[in-house]
Design a protein around this motif. Structure first.
Motif, mmCIF file in Angstrom:
data_model
loop_
_atom_site.group_PDB
_atom_site.id
_atom_site.type_symbol
_atom_site.label_atom_id
_atom_site.label_comp_id
_atom_site.label_asym_id
_atom_site.label_seq_id
_atom_site.Cartn_x
_atom_site.Cartn_y
_atom_site.Cartn_z
ATOM 1 N N ASP A 193 6.323 53.186 7.390
ATOM 2 C CA ASP A 193 6.842 51.935 6.829
ATOM 3 C C ASP A 193 8.017 51.446 7.667
ATOM 4 N N ARG A 194 8.849 52.397 8.060
ATOM 5 C CA ARG A 194 9.967 52.026 8.932
ATOM 6 C C ARG A 194 9.464 51.767 10.363
ATOM 7 N N TYR A 195 8.584 52.628 10.845
ATOM 8 C CA TYR A 195 8.049 52.496 12.202
ATOM 9 C C TYR A 195 6.650 51.889 12.089
ATOM 10 N N ILE A 196 6.517 50.623 12.446
ATOM 11 C CA ILE A 196 5.231 49.948 12.268
ATOM 12 C C ILE A 196 4.496 49.847 13.601
ATOM 13 N N GLU A 197 3.209 50.115 13.549
ATOM 14 C CA GLU A 197 2.371 50.038 14.749
ATOM 15 C C GLU A 197 2.156 48.576 15.135
ATOM 16 N N ILE A 198 2.390 48.264 16.397
ATOM 17 C CA ILE A 198 2.167 46.890 16.856
ATOM 18 C C ILE A 198 1.107 46.806 17.961
ATOM 19 N N TRP A 199 0.789 47.932 18.612
ATOM 20 C CA TRP A 199 -0.171 47.858 19.723
ATOM 21 C C TRP A 199 -0.875 49.214 19.825
ATOM 22 N N ASN A 200 -2.186 49.173 20.075
ATOM 23 C CA ASN A 200 -2.966 50.392 20.278
ATOM 24 C C ASN A 200 -3.677 50.297 21.627
ATOM 25 N N LEU A 201 -3.396 51.229 22.506
ATOM 26 C CA LEU A 201 -4.016 51.262 23.832
ATOM 27 C C LEU A 201 -5.077 52.360 23.818
ATOM 28 N N VAL A 202 -6.332 51.967 23.913
ATOM 29 C CA VAL A 202 -7.434 52.929 23.851
ATOM 30 C C VAL A 202 -7.910 53.230 25.265
ATOM 31 N N PHE A 203 -7.900 54.508 25.602
ATOM 32 C CA PHE A 203 -8.368 54.956 26.913
ATOM 33 C C PHE A 203 -9.801 55.477 26.739
ATOM 34 N N MET A 204 -10.750 54.584 26.869
ATOM 35 C CA MET A 204 -12.140 54.887 26.556
ATOM 36 C C MET A 204 -12.765 55.672 27.716
ATOM 37 N N GLU A 205 -12.952 56.968 27.510
ATOM 38 C CA GLU A 205 -13.428 57.800 28.612
ATOM 39 C C GLU A 205 -14.490 58.806 28.200
ATOM 40 N N ASN A 206 -14.804 58.914 26.903
ATOM 41 C CA ASN A 206 -15.756 59.920 26.446
ATOM 42 C C ASN A 206 -16.877 59.304 25.605
ATOM 43 N N ILE A 207 -17.846 60.135 25.248
ATOM 44 C CA ILE A 207 -18.940 59.756 24.357
ATOM 45 C C ILE A 207 -18.874 60.677 23.145
ATOM 46 N N ARG A 208 -18.897 60.096 21.951
ATOM 47 C CA ARG A 208 -18.856 60.903 20.727
ATOM 48 C C ARG A 208 -20.256 61.064 20.152
ATOM 49 N N GLY A 209 -20.419 62.123 19.358
ATOM 50 C CA GLY A 209 -21.696 62.394 18.721
ATOM 51 C C GLY A 209 -21.707 61.955 17.272
ATOM 52 N N GLU A 210 -22.700 62.469 16.523
ATOM 53 C CA GLU A 210 -22.832 62.140 15.106
ATOM 54 C C GLU A 210 -21.670 62.730 14.320
ATOM 55 N N GLY A 211 -21.442 62.158 13.141
ATOM 56 C CA GLY A 211 -20.384 62.663 12.261
ATOM 57 C C GLY A 211 -19.768 61.538 11.471
ATOM 58 N N GLY A 212 -18.983 61.891 10.478
ATOM 59 C CA GLY A 212 -18.341 60.885 9.647
ATOM 60 C C GLY A 212 -16.836 61.002 9.709
ATOM 61 N N GLY A 213 -16.161 59.976 9.197
ATOM 62 C CA GLY A 213 -14.708 59.998 9.175
ATOM 63 C C GLY A 213 -14.113 59.799 10.551
ATOM 64 N N LYS A 214 -12.787 59.917 10.598
ATOM 65 C CA LYS A 214 -12.073 59.686 11.856
ATOM 66 C C LYS A 214 -11.951 60.939 12.713
ATOM 67 N N ASP A 215 -12.268 62.100 12.144
ATOM 68 C CA ASP A 215 -12.065 63.323 12.911
ATOM 69 C C ASP A 215 -13.188 64.333 12.734
ATOM 70 N N ASP A 216 -14.314 63.904 12.172
ATOM 71 C CA ASP A 216 -15.418 64.831 11.920
ATOM 72 C C ASP A 216 -16.595 64.498 12.832
ATOM 73 N N TYR A 217 -16.404 64.670 14.122
ATOM 74 C CA TYR A 217 -17.488 64.437 15.074
ATOM 75 C C TYR A 217 -17.212 65.228 16.348
ATOM 76 N N GLU A 218 -18.263 65.365 17.145
ATOM 77 C CA GLU A 218 -18.160 66.132 18.382
ATOM 78 C C GLU A 218 -18.029 65.180 19.565
ATOM 79 N N ILE A 219 -17.195 65.549 20.535
ATOM 80 C CA ILE A 219 -17.080 64.789 21.776
ATOM 81 C C ILE A 219 -18.064 65.391 22.765
#
Length: 919
Positions: A193-219
């Motif tokens: 709340d105090r520190y608000i995100e203003i910019w996201n820099l995505v370094f797109m370099e991999n391929i992800r597999g099947e899975g759900g959620g933000k952290d339930d998948y294989e690279i």
């Protein structure tokens, strides 16, 4: 710094750095995974996925985005918005982490005079992925951010993917420290709340597999090329640069709140949280609604239209709850009739009050004025956007009236059952079926001396949201695999020759069957053929695909059944091999069925004529909402709050045929999009056009539209146009259907033969047939009324004897039996009421059954004395209904129902006496 300036500085910064500016795409894209564009990278997905080769190595854009998954949270907090602008810069195999980080840092921290935002660099905190040492080193050693202000975070926070198998990669987010007044120290890890995100820099370099959620998948592994995808929130940066607490305080939202405060007489930010929530809903939803309508969405009961309807109705509701206006008027300015008022607006149950025509119109106009400097198309569509918003307001007033009636029934049933709380299911039905706000249900219940099972309602709402989220998740799937077409997409578009010829020499570039490339195909095979050039029209713009044949000099023959586009540029000829063997590389002749094409051009040009006639009659707001044309037939969907009158329908048909009679020349030419619009060419709302467009002009000012379809040479070639129907296809959208050419002639011939047959049967001239039919219908109606009256009298005489045959069960007289077949529910209720009146001075129950076709209607009435003894008609009905395979309900004095099993009537009568005797 104003938001429009923030937007311009972003684009200018990246243009100077060699990026190609890409205009914002429409909020509506042809993507089965998305209801609306919800991120800045969405229009670039084909490039990141490898489906298409990008026409540039560097790009920048400010993309319109809409997210509505948490619509109910909007306004409650200041962090939820449905519409936002995502600024981004993109690299397709060009630069990577160092440049992306440097570009972002310089724009954020460079002085305003040098084109930057002038943000204090000591307030910026970067985050990096857990093991991204490279990004951390760039931030620390090259940019100069102290190590203690760089935080490492896990897969959930600092690793990006589209939520489905495909490109992914670590990201580096930039947060702004708003200071100790907003929370604890310690960086984003401690307090977002105090520190608000203003910019996201995505370094797109991999391929992800099947899975759900933000952290339930294989690279799975690395991408062939590294890409950059960034997103900077325009609204969040505006908060910082304008020194306000949240996006609702910025220059593109606060004026809407101030206008709402002026219209309602309430204050914003004066200590009433409930009011502040409503003001924020108005600002957010009004802005989103204007942007959606501008991109071609209209209110409806499903899909995108349903989302827009919810947004608009939440605006109307919020303004009404704040006390503005006393009634919801329709476009014509008249009152809606009944009114339902809310807080600040009087008593419930007698009025449907709302923002009023003036309020909704003024709010919409204000949004257009605020947003049009960056989106000038909104100003051009002003009349249409305002008409849709005000029309939905009027529609909502009718919904509130219907909901008020249902509420009264629910309240009566609650009291009759001895309860003091309206059930959660009733409140949910009001909300879900009628769009009735829960706040209004709570208010009206309070005024009626009742409560509402809020927990039950909340539980049902949570179940609905859960289903909606599950549905949204299920819609997400791996992107359609277009890799088989990649070679053809990279080669360039199919050359369409069909504007100038119906037969073209071509070469087979590829054959595809079952999603795979094949070298050849034999008779009976079904496949897709890709040619380097083709005269066959691929389905687009409402025009169906051409039919035809593909042949070779050595006897190969393919029947073309359909032609579609892939990547909007490569023609896929869907064929069946009739003779011979087709092989990749063959030289062929592609031929259009000339008869099919002639009919198709008649239908398409006829659509333009009917559309122009509609605009003449209904005005410029009757804009196109879709179309379909095929040989001999057309349909044209248009925006209108009401249906056509018989006179308007006749006028449209006359104007269209006068255009045919005038033999207008049909001219086509290509020009720049801006020049075409300046000339007055009509564009389809929601359609994305390139810089160069094709204009079809019929009769100069009579019709001028952007169109890529095929057309006749002159309007006379369309032939006669006969309007065969006009109907509703959704809220605010109407549809006209018509025949053209020989199909129109055949239709009129059948109508003439039908009229001649009627004239002969009725023995009157053709022009007297309508009057004669009207006379016969009136006589038939009178005869049916007389027959119904006779049946009712007969039934009444028959049931009189039931009183003499009545049995006393306990202390209650039971007058029950089966009356003559054919008495419907209304007639049965009348008989029960009549019999009950004859025994009104006694403790009595009256119950009658009948058979009306496949239905078994029944009704039960009770006298005052019976009710005093605890016998309620509604309870009795619920006991006997299952025995005739039915259901029913009602009030304690009179209830009714209907079943489907007449064989159960005797058992129901026995059960009736048991129920009465058991009281």
């Amino acid at each position: 710094m104003q938001t429009h300036d923030i937007r311009k500085r972003f684009l200018d910064h990246f243009i100077r750095a060699g990026h190609t500016e890409v205009p914002s795409a429409s909020l509506i894209l042809d993507d089965p995974n998305l209801l609306f564009v919800n991120a800045g990278m969405v229009p670039f997905k084909p490039y990141f996925l490898g489906d298409q080769t990008p026409p540039y190595e560097r790009a920048t854009s400010v993309q319109k985005c809409v997210r509505t998954l948490d619509i109910e949270e909007v306004g409650i907090t200041t962090r939820h918005n449905t519409f936002f602008q995502m600024a981004g810069n993109f690299s397709f195999g060009d630069y990577f982490k160092r440049e992306a980080i440097t570009f972002a840092w310089t724009l954020l921290t460079d002085p305003v005079d040098d084109g930057g935002y002038g943000i204090d660099p000591t307030r910026l905190w970067p985050t990096v992925y857990l093991d991204d040492d490279e990004a951390e080193r760039i931030w620390r050693d090259e940019i100069g951010v102290p190590a203690e202000r760089i935080q490492r975070r896990g897969l959930k926070d600092n690793y990006w993917s589209m939520g489905v198998p495909g490109p992914c990669g670590p990201c580096s987010e930039i947060f702004y420290d708003r200071g100790p007044d907003y929370g604890v120290e310690g960086g984003p890890e401690a307090d977002e709340d105090r520190y608000i995100e203003i910019w996201n820099l995505v370094f797109m370099e991999n391929i992800r597999g099947e899975g759900g959620g933000k952290d339930d998948y294989e690279i799975l592994g690395p991408l062939p090329k590294k890409n950059i995808d960034t997103g900077m929130g325009i609204e969040r940066v505006a908060c910082i640069l304008q020194g306000v607490d949240n996006v609702y305080e910025t220059d593109l939202c606060r004026p809407i709140i101030d206008l709402a405060a002026q219209l309602t007489g309430r204050g914003y930010g004066v200590g009433r949280h409930e009011d502040d929530v409503l003001f924020r809903v108005i600002a957010d939803h009004a802005r989103t609604s204007v942007m959606l309508i501008g991109d071609g969405v209209v209110p409806s009961n499903d899909g995108r239209g349903y989302v827009l309807r919810r947004l608009l109705r939440r605006v109307v509701r919020s303004v009404r709850l704040l006390g503005a206006g006393n009634e919801v008027s329709g476009p014509g300015g008249g009152g809606a009739g009944n009114e339902v008022s809310g807080p600040g607006g009087g008593g419930a149950g007698n009025e449907v009050s709302g923002a009023g025509n003036a309020s909704m119109g003024r709010i919409t106009e204000a949004v257009i004025d605020l947003m049009s400097p960056s989106y000038p198309e909104l100003a051009r569509q002003r009349e249409h956007i305002v008409a849709v918003a005000v029309g939905e307001e009027a529609s909502f007033s009718r919904t509130l009236a219907a909901g008020s009636k249902l509420f009264s029934e629910a309240a009566d049933a609650t009291r009759a059952s001895g309860r003091s709380q309206i059930s959660g299911s009733d409140a949910f039905a009001l909300h879900d079926t009628y769009g009735f706000p829960i706040e209004l249900t709570l208010e009206m219940a309070s005024e009626a001396g009742l409560q509402v099972d809020r927990d039950g309602f909340t539980e049902l709402m949570a179940e609905q949201r859960s289903r909606a989220k599950a549905d949204a998740t299920s819609r997400k799937s791996s992107h359609a695999d277009q890799t088989v077409y990649r070679e053809f997409l990279d080669r360039g578009p199919t050359v369409f020759t069909g504007f100038d010829e119906l037969v073209s020499e071509a070469r087979v570039l590829g054959l595809v069957a079952g999603g795979e490339r094949i070298r050849s195909a034999s008779p009976g095979s079904e496949l897709e053929v890709i040619l380097d050039r083709s005269p066959l029209y691929a389905e687009a713009g409402g025009q169906t695909a051409d039919q035809g044949v593909i042949t070779t000099s050595d006897g190969v023959r393919l029947s073309v059944k359909d032609v579609q586009k892939v990547g909007k540029q490569v023609w896929l000829h869907r064929v069946v091999v009739d003779e011979g063997e087709i092989t990749e590389g063959d030289e062929v002749l592609a031929s259009v069925d000339a008869g099919w094409r002639h009919g198709a051009t008649q239908g398409h040009s006829g659509t333009h004529l009917v559309g122009a006639a509609l605009r003449q009659i209904l005005g410029p707001t009757a804009t196109q909402a879709g179309s379909l044309n095929r040989p001999g037939y057309l349909r044209f969907d248009f925006h209108s709050a009401s249906g056509l009158t018989d006179e308007q329908r006749a006028q449209i048909e006359q104007i269209s045929n006068e255009a045919v009679e005038s033999n207008f020349q049909v001219n086509t030419f290509e020009t720049d999009l801006d020049k075409a619009k300046a000339m007055g060419a009509m564009a389809l709302f929601g359609e994305n056009y390139g810089d160069r467009v094709r204009v079809v002009e019929i009769g100069g000012p009579f019709s001028m539209e952007l169109c890529g379809g095929t057309h006749v040479g002159s309007s006379a070639q369309v032939g006669p146009i006969t309007v065969i129907g006009e109907s509703s296809v959704g809220s605010g959208v109407r549809r006209v259907e018509a025949y053209v050419g020989m199909d129109s002639f055949r239709y009129l011939s059948k109508e003439r033969a039908l009229m001649a047959g009627l004239a002969s049967s009725l023995k009157v001239p053709s022009d007297q047939v309508p009057g004669r039919v009207e006379q016969l219908v009136a006589r038939l109606r009178d005869a049916e009324k007389a027959l119904d009256a006779a049946r009712a009298e007969q039934a009444r005489a028959a049931v009189t004897g039931l009183i003499d045959e009545a049995q006393t069960v306990g202390e209650t007289l039971v007058v029950a039996g089966r009356v003559a077949d054919g008495v419907d529910a209304n007639g049965l209720r009348s008989l029960v009421t009549d019999l009950r009146g004859r025994v009104a001075d006694r403790n009595a129950v009256v119950a009658l059954f009948s058979a009306d076709g496949d239905k078994v209607p029944f009704a039960v009435g009770t006298t005052d004395a019976a009710r005093a003894a605890g016998i309620k008609a509604g309870d009795v009905v619920k006991e006997i209904a299952p025995l005739v395979a039915g259901r029913g309900g009602g009030k304690p004095d009179l209830a009714q129902g209907s079943g489907t099993d007449a064989s159960g009537v005797d058992a129901a009568l026995v059960r009736l006496r048991d129920v009465v005797g058991g009281r």
